[in-house]
Design a protein around this motif. Structure first.
Motif, PDB file in Angstrom:
ATOM      1  N   LYS A 273       0.839  -1.190   0.000  1.00  6.88           N
ATOM      2  CA  LYS A 273       0.000   0.000   0.000  1.00  6.88           C
ATOM      3  C   LYS A 273       0.883   1.253   0.000  1.00  6.88           C
ATOM      4  CE  LYS A 273      -4.053  -2.079   2.152  1.00  6.88           C
ATOM      5  NZ  LYS A 273      -5.061  -1.987   3.254  1.00  6.88           N
ATOM      6  N   SER A 274       0.513   2.217  -0.814  1.00  7.90           N
ATOM      7  CA  SER A 274       1.305   3.444  -0.941  1.00  7.90           C
ATOM      8  C   SER A 274       1.336   4.171   0.394  1.00  7.90           C
ATOM      9  CB  SER A 274       0.701   4.352  -2.015  1.00  7.90           C
ATOM     10  OG  SER A 274       0.630   3.696  -3.262  1.00  7.90           O
ATOM     11  N   PRO A 275       2.535   4.526   0.876  1.00  8.33           N
ATOM     12  CA  PRO A 275       2.606   5.253   2.151  1.00  8.33           C
ATOM     13  C   PRO A 275       2.075   6.671   2.012  1.00  8.33           C
ATOM     14  CG  PRO A 275       4.787   5.019   1.163  1.00  8.33           C
ATOM     15  CD  PRO A 275       3.856   4.216   0.315  1.00  8.33           C
ATOM     16  N   ALA A 276       1.815   7.303   3.137  1.00  6.13           N
ATOM     17  CA  ALA A 276       1.266   8.655   3.148  1.00  6.13           C
ATOM     18  C   ALA A 276       2.151   9.593   2.331  1.00  6.13           C
ATOM     19  CB  ALA A 276       1.151   9.161   4.587  1.00  6.13           C
ATOM     20  N   GLY A 277       1.518  10.398   1.494  1.00  2.00           N
ATOM     21  CA  GLY A 277       2.247  11.362   0.676  1.00  2.00           C
ATOM     22  C   GLY A 277       2.701  10.824  -0.663  1.00  2.00           C
ATOM     23  N   TRP A 278       2.442   9.565  -0.919  1.00  2.72           N
ATOM     24  CA  TRP A 278       2.867   8.947  -2.168  1.00  2.72           C
ATOM     25  C   TRP A 278       1.680   8.311  -2.879  1.00  2.72           C
ATOM     26  CZ3 TRP A 278       7.861   9.418  -3.851  1.00  2.72           C
ATOM     27  CH2 TRP A 278       8.828   9.754  -2.911  1.00  2.72           C
ATOM     28  N   THR A 279       1.757   8.311  -4.206  1.00  5.22           N
ATOM     29  CA  THR A 279       0.891   7.461  -5.011  1.00  5.22           C
ATOM     30  C   THR A 279       1.767   6.398  -5.657  1.00  5.22           C
ATOM     31  OG1 THR A 279       1.165   8.761  -7.036  1.00  5.22           O
ATOM     32  CG2 THR A 279      -0.651   9.397  -5.528  1.00  5.22           C
ATOM     33  N   GLY A 280       1.153   5.364  -6.183  1.00  8.60           N
ATOM     34  CA  GLY A 280       1.934   4.329  -6.861  1.00  8.60           C
ATOM     35  C   GLY A 280       2.792   4.893  -7.977  1.00  8.60           C
ATOM     36  N   PRO A 281       2.228   5.690  -8.904  1.00  8.51           N
ATOM     37  CA  PRO A 281       3.047   6.249  -9.983  1.00  8.51           C
ATOM     38  C   PRO A 281       4.155   7.177  -9.494  1.00  8.51           C
ATOM     39  CG  PRO A 281       0.730   6.295 -10.587  1.00  8.51           C
ATOM     40  CD  PRO A 281       0.781   5.895  -9.148  1.00  8.51           C
ATOM     41  N   LYS A 282       3.866   7.980  -8.467  1.00 11.27           N
ATOM     42  CA  LYS A 282       4.875   8.914  -7.958  1.00 11.27           C
ATOM     43  C   LYS A 282       6.049   8.153  -7.350  1.00 11.27           C
ATOM     44  CE  LYS A 282       5.438  12.728  -4.653  1.00 11.27           C
ATOM     45  NZ  LYS A 282       4.750  13.539  -3.616  1.00 11.27           N
ATOM     46  N   LEU A 283       5.756   7.100  -6.591  1.00 10.40           N
ATOM     47  CA  LEU A 283       6.824   6.336  -5.951  1.00 10.40           C
ATOM     48  C   LEU A 283       7.620   5.538  -6.980  1.00 10.40           C
ATOM     49  CD1 LEU A 283       8.300   5.546  -3.427  1.00 10.40           C
ATOM     50  CD2 LEU A 283       6.465   3.912  -2.899  1.00 10.40           C
ATOM     51  N   ALA A 284       6.936   4.939  -7.944  1.00 15.23           N
ATOM     52  CA  ALA A 284       7.632   4.189  -8.987  1.00 15.23           C
ATOM     53  C   ALA A 284       8.553   5.100  -9.792  1.00 15.23           C
ATOM     54  CB  ALA A 284       6.627   3.499  -9.901  1.00 15.23           C
ATOM     55  N   ALA A 285       8.098   6.324 -10.065  1.00 14.87           N
ATOM     56  CA  ALA A 285       8.912   7.279 -10.816  1.00 14.87           C
ATOM     57  C   ALA A 285      10.144   7.698 -10.023  1.00 14.87           C
ATOM     58  CB  ALA A 285       8.073   8.496 -11.189  1.00 14.87           C
ATOM     59  N   ALA A 286       9.983   7.885  -8.722  1.00 16.97           N
ATOM     60  CA  ALA A 286      11.119   8.278  -7.890  1.00 16.97           C
ATOM     61  C   ALA A 286      12.167   7.176  -7.822  1.00 16.97           C
ATOM     62  CB  ALA A 286      10.628   8.633  -6.488  1.00 16.97           C
ATOM     63  N   VAL A 287      11.717   5.934  -7.739  1.00 11.45           N
ATOM     64  CA  VAL A 287      12.647   4.806  -7.730  1.00 11.45           C
ATOM     65  C   VAL A 287      13.338   4.685  -9.088  1.00 11.45           C
ATOM     66  CG1 VAL A 287      12.792   2.290  -7.545  1.00 11.45           C
ATOM     67  CG2 VAL A 287      11.391   3.584  -5.924  1.00 11.45           C
ATOM     68  N   LYS A 288      12.598   4.954 -10.150  1.00 11.14           N
ATOM     69  CA  LYS A 288      13.160   4.888 -11.503  1.00 11.14           C
ATOM     70  C   LYS A 288      14.312   5.877 -11.664  1.00 11.14           C
ATOM     71  CE  LYS A 288      13.017   3.588 -15.918  1.00 11.14           C
ATOM     72  NZ  LYS A 288      13.308   2.209 -16.341  1.00 11.14           N
ATOM     73  N   GLN A 289      14.202   7.019 -11.065  1.00  9.87           N
ATOM     74  CA  GLN A 289      15.269   8.024 -11.139  1.00  9.87           C
ATOM     75  C   GLN A 289      16.557   7.525 -10.490  1.00  9.87           C
ATOM     76  OE1 GLN A 289      13.555  11.539  -9.345  1.00  9.87           O
ATOM     77  NE2 GLN A 289      12.588  12.190 -11.260  1.00  9.87           N
ATOM     78  N   GLN A 290      16.435   6.539  -9.603  1.00 13.17           N
ATOM     79  CA  GLN A 290      17.606   5.973  -8.933  1.00 13.17           C
ATOM     80  C   GLN A 290      18.125   4.716  -9.641  1.00 13.17           C
ATOM     81  OE1 GLN A 290      18.967   7.706  -6.320  1.00 13.17           O
ATOM     82  NE2 GLN A 290      17.352   9.163  -6.897  1.00 13.17           N
ATOM     83  N   GLY A 291      17.553   4.425 -10.825  1.00 14.43           N
ATOM     84  CA  GLY A 291      18.077   3.336 -11.637  1.00 14.43           C
ATOM     85  C   GLY A 291      17.389   2.000 -11.461  1.00 14.43           C
TER      86      GLY A 291
END
Length: 359
Positions: free
Chosen positions: A300-318
């Motif tokens: 479940k997406s933690p507070a302040g995050w959506t699934g797409p937002k979190l996936a995009a942030a991880v993508k930026q880290q490779g």
């Protein structure tokens, strides 16, 4: 893909493909009705049987797994089908059944939950169904249905068959086709098998073929009688995906060298490591602890995050992870810990994910 880059792609399908398997696809074409093709399939077949733990032939279809889902219904269901729905792909099985013109009813539970034997026993008590569809590992939620027990209940109801989608299960979760009396089971190449998309595999017990003989509407492309007739001579009923068969040979050899029991244990170890990490971070897993797939986890997406937002942030880290699927796109992320991934590789992802969440 270089060896250095391998181990960063944690989608729950398609999953990452080992460089040696990709390289195998570069071999020249061969004719698909020649002895060389029969030798190739003849080499692959016993290794597939070992993965499915069956003495029955394993069908090889040049299609996605959805094709064999339709084939399962067209060949194995007669009139009335009960569809166990607990996520997007079990809902797809239900919609496929309706599209074939059969009478289908949905026995639905909340996404993330599973079907208990008691639920199924109650639903079958009317005696009006001749087939049940179920998804073993529901990739949209990370829930693992108890197919062994569900098969027992199905068979106790009389002349009823269980049609099993194990797309993100087989080759990663324990599957014992013959021992558990699974009437038909299918999977796809792009998940725990860690192959490129484009192949599907299925095992039909003899009574499924007996049912197919009774049907004039089983179609052509997914006619199990033709699959059976051809695979017995190490052939396929239609033009095979030759390059993907080269990849399949390379991968089943790798799986055989490792051992299917070791492969299943590695998947379990990765899953348990992820679940432990989620507990430590206070993250909620969608599926309950006793019914979690060892191959994919929906968080479940933690507070302040959506699934797409979190996936995009991880993508930026490779690293690549998945958003939630369908109506749970924003509510969850999904991590595929399957195929040729390792515990060390997963720990690398978790380190990155932890840094992202700590921002």
């Amino acid at each position: 893909m270089t060896d250095k880059a391998f181990g960063t792609f944690f989608l729950p399908g398609p999953t990452e493909v080992h460089p040696d398997v990709l390289q195998a696809m570069t071999r020249p074409m061969i004719g698909h009705r020649v002895a060389e093709m029969e030798e190739l399939i003849g080499h692959i077949q016993p290794r597939l049987q070992s993965i499915f733990r069956t003495t029955r032939p394993v069908y090889i279809s040049a299609s996605s797994a959805t094709g064999l889902m339709e084939g399962a219904v067209r060949n194995g269901a007669l009139r009335r089908v009960l569809c166990l729905v607990n996520g997007a792909f079990s809902e797809r099985f239900f919609q496929i059944t309706l599209a074939t013109g059969l009478h289908a009813e949905s026995l639905a539970v909340e996404w993330g939950q599973v079907h208990t034997p008691a639920m199924l026993e109650s639903a079958l008590a009317s005696g009006s169904f001749d087939a049940v569809t179920v998804v073993h590992s529901e990739t949209s939620t990370g829930a693992l249905n108890p197919i062994r027990e569900l098969a027992e209940v199905t068979h106790a109801a009389g002349d009823v068959v269980l049609l099993v989608d194990s797309v993100s299960g087989a080759a990663g979760a324990d599957v014992r086709t013959d021992e558990w009396a699974l009437d038909f089971i299918l999977t796809g190449s792009q998940k725990s098998f860690a192959l490129p998309p484009g192949l599907a595999f299925g095992v039909a017990q003899p009574h499924i073929l007996e049912r197919a003989m009774q049907k004039n509407d089983r179609g052509i492309y997914f006619d199990f009688l033709e699959f059976e007739r051809n695979i017995l001579t190490n052939q396929t009923p239609n033009t095979p995906a030759v390059s993907l068969l080269y990849a399949l040979k390379a991968q089943v050899d790798r799986i055989a060298a490792d051992g299917i029991d070791n492969r299943i244990e590695r998947h379990r170890a990765m899953a348990e490591r992820l679940w432990q990490w989620c507990d430590e971070k206070g993250l909620e897993i969608l599926a309950d602890a006793p019914h979690r797939a060892p191959t994919v986890t929906a968080i479940k997406s933690p507070a302040g995050w959506t699934g797409p937002k979190l996936a995009a942030a991880v993508k930026q880290q490779g690293y690549s992870i998945a958003t939630g699927y369908g109506r749970m796109k924003d509510e969850t992320i999904r991590i595929g810990h399957m195929g040729d991934h390792t515990l060390d590789g997963l720990n690398g992802l978790l380190e990155v994910l932890g840094r992202v969440l700590a921002r």
